[in-house]
Design an enzyme around this catalytic site. Structure first.
Site, short mmCIF file in Angstrom:
data_model
loop_
_atom_site.label_atom_id
_atom_site.label_comp_id
_atom_site.label_asym_id
_atom_site.label_seq_id
_atom_site.Cartn_x
_atom_site.Cartn_y
_atom_site.Cartn_z
N SER A 170 65.98 -21.70 86.64
CA SER A 170 66.93 -22.66 86.52
C SER A 170 67.91 -21.73 85.82
O SER A 170 67.65 -20.80 85.11
CB SER A 170 66.95 -24.05 85.62
OG SER A 170 68.15 -24.35 85.34
N TYR B 144 64.18 -27.60 77.96
CA TYR B 144 64.17 -27.22 79.36
C TYR B 144 64.50 -25.73 79.65
O TYR B 144 63.88 -25.16 80.27
CB TYR B 144 65.28 -28.13 80.15
CG TYR B 144 65.55 -27.98 81.46
CD1 TYR B 144 64.16 -28.16 82.54
CD2 TYR B 144 66.44 -27.22 82.06
CE1 TYR B 144 64.39 -27.82 83.91
CE2 TYR B 144 66.62 -27.11 83.56
CZ TYR B 144 65.74 -27.46 84.46
OH TYR B 144 65.87 -27.10 85.62
#
Length: 268
Positions: free
Chosen positions: A144, A157
């Site tokens: 990401s 995350y």
């Protein structure tokens, strides 16, 4: 100029394939002629995806919870029994987060790391002997942009996605001379259900869509751009909007400037 890879009849295994980015990647790989192995926890949802793909009879639904090592091993055995080889492994299954550090329990921290890091490490280590024996193949990690930036509400995350990025870098260095390629994809905001399933501090799904995700890149456009880059042999692939690409550029040129930008940005 490197020769573009051809996916015709190649076996591509995709985790998290029942929806979102995984589903879109499956669709694009099938369009490029690949035999696609779809993996997620819900068999019925996988079958819906499989029958929607071009040449559905070529593809295979293999149900598994990627955090369950025995299920992963069984899935791997099924793939080899049915297809005999694996040409691409796309580690896509993941879990996002929407919570401040102060509000995030340690159980939630560990849950995100288990899905976004440890499960991908285990699957890759499981499949790696096949790649080494074949002396060819590509292992792909969907990380990401958050792994490169680190923003509010996504600490766990970002950490997990950054961890898998660094692990992939080490893997690439170790297997490069044995015919195995390693690529990492860094999506920006892509319009999927990821924010519905993102965990709050107590480890429960957020249950609603983020504005940034809703206005993000179309999943099919993301998949088309990503598969094109992978077929070209790219190893570091950022796919997103202008804001995310700018952030990645600034993170390389001036980290301190990026930190100041992030502090002023509303990212939830």
């Amino acid at each position: 100029m490197a020769k573009r890879e051809n996916l015709e009849h190649k076996v591509v295994w995709i985790t998290g394939a029942s929806s979102g980015i995984g589903k879109a990647l499956a669709k694009e790989c099938a369009l490029q002629g690949a035999q696609v192995i779809l993996t997620a926890r819900r068999y019925e949802e996988l079958e819906k995806v499989r029958v929607s793909l071009l040449n559905p009879e070529r593809h295979l639904s293999v149900c598994a919870d990627i955090t369950n090592e025995s299920q992963v091993l069984h899935a791997y055995e099924q793939v080899l029994a049915r297809k005999g080889r694996i040409d691409w492994l796309i580690n896509n299954a993941g879990l996002s987060q929407r919570a401040l550090i102060a509000d995030t329990t340690m159980l939630t921290e560990r849950t995100i790391m288990e899905v976004d890091y440890f499960s991908q490490v285990f699957l890759t280590k499981t499949v790696l002997p096949t790649f080494l024996q074949q002396k060819h193949g590509r292992i792909i990690f969907v990380s990401s942009v958050a792994a490169l930036l680190g923003t509010q509400y996504r600490a766990s995350y970002s950490a997990a996605k950054s961890a898998i990025h660094m692990w992939a870098n080490s893997l690439r260095a170790e297997v490069a001379e044995q015919g195995v390629q390693v690529s990492v994809v860094f999506p920006g905001f892509v319009n999927t259900n990821v924010s519905f399933n993102a965990l709050n501090g107590e480890g429960k799904p957020q249950g609603h869509q983020d504005e940034a995700i809703e206005n993000g890149l179309d999943a099919d456009v993301f998949a088309k751009n990503t598969v094109k880059a992978l077929m070209a042999g790219d190893e570091y692939i950022v796919v997103g909007g202008a804001k995310e690409k700018l952030g990645v550029l600034v993170s390389r040129l001036s980290p301190s400037t990026l930190y100041k930008m992030i502090r002023k940005t509303k990212v939830k």
